[in-house]
Write a protein that holds these residues in place. Structure first.
Motif: not given
Lengths: 274, 311
Positions: A34-48, B149-163
């Protein structure tokens, strides 16, 4: 054990280890990412999980804006002085305890260890109230005095174990040759205790560097780095908080790894083994 | 020794007692005289700890009992917090996090220690990776856990993608799942410490014990239950006490992850001071926490026995 059963055990061990190490690395990875990422990759609905757009903007911003230097200075000053001051008290103290026979030293050692039982919020509150009255609130010195409360027990325990490991015969031989207690301490014991003293120094430095509770109770305008992390986290800034968090973490991780073989429970146990 | 002398005192006459007292006094004096140098070296250290740890704790207890307007002793601060809903929540949460967290940490730490006690290629690398969280400052660990654990955090993303989830779940909204979130974060931070203590214990068990067990045809599983576990008791006690004290005092993780929604004792005392600006109730909460820790540790040592710790 049958060979195929053995393979099963080995495979499950490897699988558990791989899962655990992945889990242990993820939070660190996310922080650095996160400290080196562009906001477009992080502050989105479903970040990768992996970022594709990188930027040094947050780091440049943090370092160039200048907000980081006063907290960095304060953290460094407080940690260095805390480490030195606590050595000043705990080297002679621990030596004395290691040479006082049996039960008396035992009581003191257990007592020092038991001070760790006191909840920090309970100790920091009266210290804060007193320091506000005494003019030590929000100063480097005030925080140093408070951090020593946290650091001294650990430092004393490590050092008592170190001094106990140095045979008393060496000193007695020096006494026979006419050396005074002070001389034998300085010329015989301290040089042998150097590695232990080094470990105590670094433990003390780290104990102050990442300390948070006393800092919140004793700082207002002059924040330390951990307080800056909290400040940006509570304001919801993802990039600044992750950058500050990385800055705080880097020295600690480096030191922890270079000291890995010293961080063991043996220090705690050796100290009370009569 | 003192104990035995005391028993003697009750049986013998006053003259005997006087003799004994003299003996003890000269003993003390010779000890003081012979070790004057060592004692004077220790004095500053002990003095500092008394001045800045013992006295502040006393002062906190005093603050929790004093009426700020009339300077008389009162228990109304305790009454005030005990009737405060958030305080009762804090007591429950602290106990829950300590009990459940400690059990899970002990199990996971044991698994790690047992695996890492075998020698295999790459062991050092795995050990080093697992130890990384010990070096990370707690405040940073707490900040990092929000990315998970944020609402758009990694845990939610993983669980969403796994369905497994349809909509993002708010892990910090309060209740059991939130407490488990704090426990998971705490486990990440401190399980390696438990592992280190247990690993040191396992490595100090003589290999011959296992060899003779194997000759007798014991299975690995049986070896663990009959040899490793009983001999690890001192290490387990030590891990439980060191970790238990820290678990009661847990502060940064709940403060950042859940804030006011699920207070623990430490964060409750913190909020009383910084938000309610009430020194006395904050001191009362701190004192209650101290009492909780003391009662638990003393109770535990009563059951298990102090021998194990002094080991």
């Amino acid at each position: 054990m049958r060979p195929n059963k053995r393979w099963f055990v080995v495979l499950s061990f490897v699988a558990i280890l791989l899962v655990l190490t992945t889990l242990w690395l993820i939070p660190i990875y996310l922080m650095v990412k996160i400290s080196v990422s562009d906001p477009q990759d992080i502050l989105v609905q479903n970040p990768d999980f992996f970022s594709t757009h990188f930027t040094s903007r947050h780091w440049v911003g943090v370092l160039a804006a200048g907000n980081i230097w006063p907290p960095l200075r304060k953290s460094l000053t407080v940690a260095v002085v805390t480490a030195l001051f606590s050595l000043f008290l705990s080297v002679p103290g621990a030596y004395g305890l290691s040479r006082i026979p049996g039960s008396v030293a035992h009581v003191f050692l257990i007592g020092i260890f038991l001070t760790r039982m006191f909840p920090e919020v309970g100790v920091a509150l009266p210290i804060s109230v007193t320091f506000i009255r005494g003019g030590l609130f929000d100063t480097d010195m005030g925080l140093i005095l408070a951090h020593m409360v946290r650091v001294l027990p650990i430092s004393a325990w490590v050092l008592v174990a170190t001094f106990k490991a140095i045979p008393q015969d060496l000193e007695e031989a020096a006494f026979v040759d006419g050396a005074t207690k002070v001389r034998s301490l300085i010329h015989i014991v301290l040089p042998l205790a150097k590695p232990g003293i080094g470990v105590a120094l670094i433990f003390s430095f780290l104990g102050s560097w990442d300390e948070f509770i006393y800092a919140t109770y004793l700082c207002l305008a002059n924040k330390t780095l951990p307080l800056m992390v909290y400040y940006y986290v509570s304001r919801g800034g993802w990039f600044l908080s992750s950058t500050y968090a990385t800055v705080v973490t880097i020295p600690v991780v480096i030191v922890t790894y270079s000291l890995q073989r010293y961080i063991r429970s043996g220090y705690l146990r050796g100290a009370i083994k009569g | 020794m003192v104990c035995a002398e005391n028993r003697k005192v009750s049986k013998t006459g006053i003259s005997e007692m006087r003799k004994l007292l003299d003996l003890i006094r000269t003993d003390r004096l010779t000890l003081l005289k012979k070790k004057r140098f060592e004692i004077s070296l220790t004095a500053p250290l002990v003095g500092y700890i008394v001045l800045l740890t013992i006295i502040p704790v006393m002062y906190a207890i005093y603050l929790s009992l004093v009426d700020p307007s009339s300077n008389t002793l009162t228990i109304r601060h305790y009454r005030e917090i005990i009737f405060h809903f958030q305080f009762r929540q804090a007591v429950f949460n602290t106990l829950f996090i300590t009990l459940v967290g400690l059990s899970l940490e002990l199990c996971l730490g044991m698994i790690m220690a047992v695996i890492l006690s075998h020698s295999f290629r790459g062991r050092g690398v795995f050990r080093a990776i697992l130890l990384i969280s010990l070096g990370v400052p707690t405040i940073v660990a707490a900040a990092n856990m929000r990315y998970i654990f944020d609402t758009s955090g990694l845990l939610n993303q993983t669980l969403l993608r796994l369905g497994l989830l349809r909509v993002p779940y708010d892990w910090t909204q309060g209740g059991m799942t939130t407490l488990m979130t704090v426990i998971a974060a705490d486990m990440w931070k401190v399980t390696p410490l438990v592992m280190l203590i247990l690993l040191a214990g396992i490595e100090s068990i003589p290999v011959e014990l296992y060899e003779s067990a194997r000759i007798d045809g014991a299975s690995r599983w049986k070896e663990f239950w009959k040899i490793t576990l009983p001999l690890l008791k001192p290490s387990i006690t030590m891990a439980l006490i060191i970790r238990g004290i820290d678990a009661f005092r847990i502060f940064e993780l709940p403060l950042i992850l859940v804030g006011r929604t699920e207070p623990v004792m430490s964060t409750y005392a913190y909020f009383e001071y910084f938000e309610a600006i009430n020194i006395n109730t904050s001191a009362a909460a701190g004192t209650m926490l101290l009492i909780m820790i003391l009662v638990t540790i003393i109770g535990y040592l009563r059951i298990v026995g102090t021998q194990e710790v002094v080991y």
